[in-house]
Scaffold this active site. Structure first.
Site, PDB file in Angstrom:
ATOM      1  N   SER A   1       0.769  -1.307   0.262  1.00 19.24           N
ATOM      2  CA  SER A   1      -0.064   0.324   0.050  1.00 19.24           C
ATOM      3  C   SER A   1       0.877   1.146  -0.330  1.00 19.24           C
ATOM      4  O   SER A   1       2.071   1.433  -1.233  1.00 19.24           O
ATOM      5  CB  SER A   1      -0.772   0.090   1.586  1.00 19.24           C
ATOM      6  OG  SER A   1      -1.744   0.753   1.049  1.00 19.24           O
TER       7      SER A   1
ATOM      8  N   ASP B   1      -3.385   6.169  -3.236  1.00 17.07           N
ATOM      9  CA  ASP B   1      -2.072   5.548  -2.769  1.00 17.07           C
ATOM     10  C   ASP B   1      -1.469   4.383  -3.341  1.00 17.07           C
ATOM     11  O   ASP B   1      -2.121   4.292  -4.696  1.00 17.07           O
ATOM     12  CB  ASP B   1      -2.342   4.963  -0.944  1.00 17.07           C
ATOM     13  CG  ASP B   1      -3.062   3.838  -1.086  1.00 17.07           C
ATOM     14  OD1 ASP B   1      -3.570   4.003  -1.945  1.00 17.07           O
ATOM     15  OD2 ASP B   1      -3.381   3.448  -0.256  1.00 17.07           O
TER      16      ASP B   1
ATOM     17  N   ASP C   1      -1.300   0.987  -3.453  1.00 15.04           N
ATOM     18  CA  ASP C   1      -1.875   0.040  -4.318  1.00 15.04           C
ATOM     19  C   ASP C   1      -3.299   1.070  -4.764  1.00 15.04           C
ATOM     20  O   ASP C   1      -4.585  -0.698  -5.095  1.00 15.04           O
ATOM     21  CB  ASP C   1      -2.657  -1.063  -3.374  1.00 15.04           C
ATOM     22  CG  ASP C   1      -2.905  -0.527  -2.349  1.00 15.04           C
ATOM     23  OD1 ASP C   1      -3.176   0.514  -1.704  1.00 15.04           O
ATOM     24  OD2 ASP C   1      -3.611  -1.524  -0.791  1.00 15.04           O
TER      25      ASP C   1
ATOM     26  N   ASP D   1      -5.877   1.948  -3.253  1.00 21.28           N
ATOM     27  CA  ASP D   1      -7.092   2.084  -2.549  1.00 21.28           C
ATOM     28  C   ASP D   1      -7.544   3.306  -1.525  1.00 21.28           C
ATOM     29  O   ASP D   1      -8.578   3.212  -0.556  1.00 21.28           O
ATOM     30  CB  ASP D   1      -7.276   1.088  -1.484  1.00 21.28           C
ATOM     31  CG  ASP D   1      -6.337   0.992  -1.001  1.00 21.28           C
ATOM     32  OD1 ASP D   1      -5.656   1.684  -0.523  1.00 21.28           O
ATOM     33  OD2 ASP D   1      -6.131  -0.397   0.331  1.00 21.28           O
TER      34      ASP D   1
ATOM     35  N   GLU E   1     -13.119   5.851   6.104  1.00 20.23           N
ATOM     36  CA  GLU E   1     -11.740   6.190   7.155  1.00 20.23           C
ATOM     37  C   GLU E   1     -11.217   7.583   6.996  1.00 20.23           C
ATOM     38  O   GLU E   1     -11.390   8.295   5.529  1.00 20.23           O
ATOM     39  CB  GLU E   1     -10.308   5.385   7.364  1.00 20.23           C
ATOM     40  CG  GLU E   1     -10.580   3.686   7.867  1.00 20.23           C
ATOM     41  CD  GLU E   1      -9.460   3.097   7.704  1.00 20.23           C
ATOM     42  OE1 GLU E   1      -9.595   2.099   9.004  1.00 20.23           O
ATOM     43  OE2 GLU E   1      -8.914   2.817   6.513  1.00 20.23           O
TER      44      GLU E   1
ATOM     45  N   ASN F   1      -8.175   8.203   6.333  1.00 24.13           N
ATOM     46  CA  ASN F   1      -7.069   9.097   5.236  1.00 24.13           C
ATOM     47  C   ASN F   1      -7.411   8.764   4.024  1.00 24.13           C
ATOM     48  O   ASN F   1      -7.128   8.625   3.347  1.00 24.13           O
ATOM     49  CB  ASN F   1      -6.186   7.635   6.094  1.00 24.13           C
ATOM     50  CG  ASN F   1      -6.683   6.158   5.944  1.00 24.13           C
ATOM     51  OD1 ASN F   1      -7.529   5.764   5.227  1.00 24.13           O
ATOM     52  ND2 ASN F   1      -6.036   5.863   6.693  1.00 24.13           N
TER      53      ASN F   1
ATOM     54  N   SER G   1      -1.099   1.391  17.158  1.00 23.22           N
ATOM     55  CA  SER G   1      -1.129   0.673  16.099  1.00 23.22           C
ATOM     56  C   SER G   1      -1.105  -0.721  15.105  1.00 23.22           C
ATOM     57  O   SER G   1      -0.857  -1.952  15.859  1.00 23.22           O
ATOM     58  CB  SER G   1      -0.285   1.200  14.858  1.00 23.22           C
ATOM     59  OG  SER G   1       0.280   0.080  13.748  1.00 23.22           O
TER      60      SER G   1
ATOM     61  N   THR H   1      -0.416  -1.755  12.941  1.00 27.77           N
ATOM     62  CA  THR H   1       1.079  -1.902  11.201  1.00 27.77           C
ATOM     63  C   THR H   1       1.459  -1.505  11.397  1.00 27.77           C
ATOM     64  O   THR H   1       2.435  -1.842  10.937  1.00 27.77           O
ATOM     65  CB  THR H   1      -0.131  -1.189  10.067  1.00 27.77           C
ATOM     66  OG1 THR H   1       0.278   0.376  10.349  1.00 27.77           O
ATOM     67  CG2 THR H   1      -1.547  -1.523  10.079  1.00 27.77           C
TER      68      THR H   1
ATOM     69  N   ARG I   1      -0.397   5.539  18.100  1.00 32.48           N
ATOM     70  CA  ARG I   1      -0.397   6.537  17.731  1.00 32.48           C
ATOM     71  C   ARG I   1      -1.444   7.619  18.971  1.00 32.48           C
ATOM     72  O   ARG I   1      -2.684   6.867  19.314  1.00 32.48           O
ATOM     73  CB  ARG I   1      -1.725   6.520  16.927  1.00 32.48           C
ATOM     74  CG  ARG I   1      -0.878   5.741  15.736  1.00 32.48           C
ATOM     75  CD  ARG I   1      -1.503   5.617  14.267  1.00 32.48           C
ATOM     76  NE  ARG I   1      -1.608   4.580  13.341  1.00 32.48           N
ATOM     77  CZ  ARG I   1      -0.604   4.294  12.550  1.00 32.48           C
ATOM     78  NH1 ARG I   1       0.468   5.689  12.583  1.00 32.48           N
ATOM     79  NH2 ARG I   1      -0.386   3.899  11.614  1.00 32.48           N
TER      80      ARG I   1
HETATM   81  P1  NG1 Z   1      -3.137   1.722  12.337  1.00 38.12           P
HETATM   82  O1  NG1 Z   1      -1.578   1.755  12.082  1.00 38.12           O
HETATM   83  O2  NG1 Z   1      -3.424   0.165  13.047  1.00 38.12           O
HETATM   84  O3  NG1 Z   1      -2.990   2.824  12.432  1.00 38.12           O
HETATM   85  C1  NG1 Z   1      -3.295   2.868   9.928  1.00 38.12           C
HETATM   86  C2  NG1 Z   1      -4.512   3.352   9.688  1.00 38.12           C
HETATM   87  C3  NG1 Z   1      -6.115   2.457   9.299  1.00 38.12           C
HETATM   88  C4  NG1 Z   1      -5.190   1.866   8.165  1.00 38.12           C
HETATM   89  C5  NG1 Z   1      -4.452   0.900   8.293  1.00 38.12           C
HETATM   90  C6  NG1 Z   1      -4.553   0.045   7.039  1.00 38.12           C
HETATM   91  C7  NG1 Z   1      -4.642   5.860  10.796  1.00 38.12           C
HETATM   92  C8  NG1 Z   1      -4.465   6.549  11.960  1.00 38.12           C
HETATM   93  N1  NG1 Z   1      -4.312   3.347  10.419  1.00 38.12           N
HETATM   94  O4  NG1 Z   1      -3.920   1.105  10.640  1.00 38.12           O
HETATM   95  O5  NG1 Z   1      -6.558   3.632   8.820  1.00 38.12           O
HETATM   96  O6  NG1 Z   1      -5.860   2.384   7.161  1.00 38.12           O
HETATM   97  O7  NG1 Z   1      -3.830   1.750   8.653  1.00 38.12           O
HETATM   98  O8  NG1 Z   1      -3.497   0.041   6.113  1.00 38.12           O
HETATM   99  O9  NG1 Z   1      -4.914   6.335   9.529  1.00 38.12           O
HETATM  100 ZN    ZN Z   2      -4.225   0.882   0.266  1.00 37.42          ZN
END
Ligand code: NG1
Ligand code: ZN
Length: 552
Positions: free
Chosen positions: A69, A284, A286, A288, A378, A380, A508, A510, A515
């Site tokens: 991504s 982004d 990929d 999405d 979301e 984002n 987080s 990922t 956060r």
């Molecule tokens: P994490 O790292 O769990 O905050 C982030 C994004 C999610 C989602 C995932 C998957 C924020 C605050 N968090 O997750 O909304 O898109 O990555 O890509 O944007």
């Molecule tokens: Zn993506």
């Protein structure tokens, strides 16, 4: 017996070609597995194996997407796609983690456990697995590893090559609905979206202050590659001026551009000409996620993120729905990261119910399915609209019956076409862009009129590095911190010092960080609150490295 032979082959392949090279465990997170591409070959092979078991268990086609991504180019990742194009079911995320982490010598046993636990009997089925990848230089070899896993398990890989994540979700859905959702080809995907888009737009490409030109930042990834086809098919109906479409392997994927950069830095990407009041959007790596933005006459940057896209769509759908006279309920799903001003606008002005769920598209998607028409985004920029199958049937039947007024009929037809512009399986930057452009065109709005609906509260997102992010646990859709004990009290005390303030913390899914999100009446207050909360997290949840600095 046949099973044992199969699993012996699987093991031999694993040992000889895809040995486990990393000792530390990897976790199937919010968006599958994601790490350095050089550490992923065995994980990919094993996900190929698991995909075949999942497909046999569900007796349906499933998908595997190779992408990281918005991460930088040296990273890569993999996620599994379930039969209706949704994200992998949570109980199987745990199995994915288990399969990815067992030693080579235990792989056979671990697979056998799943076969037994889920009673998978049809081990000779040549289950179809749809495979796609993004433009990263590491993707072809990792895709080969997935395919080898599928073949070793006796499945049938269908390689779609380089596609966007949402295209892959769409192909899976098409295959499992016997093509009722559309043709499972790239051409079928474009045809479905663009035909519907052109029908709604009609012959007049501009309207009021809306101009049919958008500046598009492709993040130097698959989103750029694919929009080239889209541009041609759109003809003059929408002119997409493309930027950041460097060739594969240039190292520039997501670098200083793309939806994640624009949203998290709240600034204009590199590579896009700075033209005052021009409507720009970024996807982004990929494709999405989608965000819009513009520079005003004074060069000030204005962001129209996922919250803005969601409110624009919800308001538009509510308006058409009213015109159809058909009684369907509409709801909007957000996460705690949605700007408070957007939530107030939706509830108070639009009078559309809002639900708040935990971060991660799967949570939003499932909640949205509780409405006849569920919009989810979301902040984002990842989101879409889902329609309950019965709701679609009611619209189609109403359109065919001859008891609607001409206005109702027109609105129903429009809504049915709008449904076809949308990729309901998952957030899709290309489809979302066509939908936003449709709505702005229909309203006759330029980007400033769109922005005028409400004013965002200043907000700040920060990261705190801690030894173990799992010491933070949360409740109430991540808005309350349960552990470490006492941290929520401290956050409450800090928030109380500021006007119109809100803050929350969560680990987080990922990255190995915590956060911190804060909102308040002014930029200064927001920055101060965010830093103070970050400092509390650092102190109470085992922060490492330099402590966050709090402005005086
Ligand atoms: P994490 O790292 O769990 O905050 C982030 C994004 C999610 C989602 C995932 C998957 C924020 C605050 N968090 O997750 O909304 O898109 O990555 O890509 O944007
Ligand atoms: Zn993506």
């Amino acid at each position: 017996m046949a099973n044992n032979n199969r699993l012996r082959t699987v093991y031999a392949f694993a040992r000889e070609m895809y040995p486990k090279t990393v000792k530390t465990d990897i976790q199937y997170g919010t968006a599958g597995f994601r790490t350095r591409a050089t550490d992923l070959a065995y994980v990919m092979y094993r996900m190929g194996l698991l995909a075949v078991l999942r497909a046999r268990y569900k007796k349906a086609v499933v998908g595997v997407m190779i992408t990281a991504s918005h991460n930088p180019e040296p990273d890569n990742g993999v996620k599994l796609v379930d039969p209706h194009g949704e994200m992998l079911e949570q109980s199987w995320e745990k199995l994915a983690t288990r399969i990815a982490n067992v030693a080579d010598s235990k792989l056979q046993d671990a697979l056998n456990d799943i076969i037994k636990e889920y009673n998978i009997e049809n081990m000779n089925d040549r289950a179809e697995i749809v495979v796609g990848k993004d433009t990263r230089p590491s993707s072809p070899s990792l895709s080969k590893a997935v395919t080898d896993g599928i073949l070793a398990m006796g499945g049938k890989p269908i390689d779609y090559g380089i596609v966007t994540t949402p295209q892959l979700h769409y192909f899976v859905m098409c295959k499992n609905t016997n093509r009722a959702y559309g043709q499972p080809t790239e051409e079928g995907y474009y045809r479905k979206l663009i035909n519907a888009f052109k029908k709604v737009r009609g012959d007049s490409f501009t309207n009021g202050n809306y101009t049919n030109r958008v500046m598009y930042d492709g993040a130097n990834g698959v989103g750029a590659k694919k929009v080239k086809y889209l541009k041609e098919a759109l003809g003059g109906s929408l002119i997409v001026d493309m930027y950041n479409d460097e060739i594969i392997g240039s190292g520039k994927l997501n670098y200083l551009c793309g939806a994640d950069f624009v949203k998290s830095h709240q600034s204009f990407p590199t590579g896009v000409p700075k033209e005052a009041n021009a409507r720009c959007c970024s996807v982004d790596g990929d494709a999405d996620r989608l965000v819009y933005y513009y520079l005003d006459d004074n060069g000030k940057f204005h962001l129209l993120d996922g919250d803005r896209i969601a409110t624009l769509i919800a308001a538009y759908l509510k308006e058409i729905l009213l015109k159809t006279g058909i009684d369907l309920n509409l709801g909007l799903v957000q996460t705690a990261y949605a700007n408070g001003a957007s939530t107030e606008y939706i509830t108070k002005e639009l009078k559309v119910p809002v639900a708040c769920v935990s971060t991660g598209v799967k949570h939003l998607h499932h909640k949205a399915q509780e409405f006849d028409i569920g919009v989810y985004f979301e902040a984002n920029g990842h989101g879409t609209v889902v329609f309950r199958p019965e709701a679609k049937t009611r619209l189609r039947e109403a359109f065919q019956a001859n008891n609607l007024s001409p206005d109702q009929k027109e609105a129903t037809e429009r809504l049915l076409n709008v449904i076809d512009i949308i990729n309901e399986t998952v957030g899709d930057a290309i489809s979302d862009m066509l939908l936003v452009e449709t709505i702005l065109h229909s309203k006759g709005w330029d980007v400033r009129e769109w922005e005028a609906a409400y004013t965002d509260y200043p907000n700040r997102l920060m990261k705190v590095v801690v030894t173990d992010r799992n010491v933070i646990t949360t409740a109430d859709a991540e808005r309350t911190c349960v552990t470490p004990e006492g941290l929520q009290n401290e956050i409450d005390g800090l928030v109380a010092k500021y006007r119109s303030a809100r803050a929350f913390v969560r680990p987080s899914g990922t990255e190995n960080i915590v956060r911190v999100y804060a909102e308040a009446a002014t930029r200064e207050e927001t920055d101060k609150l965010a830093a103070e909360v970050a400092r509390k997290v650092y102190d109470m949840a085992g922060g490492c490295g330099a402590p966050p600095e709090v402005p005086q």
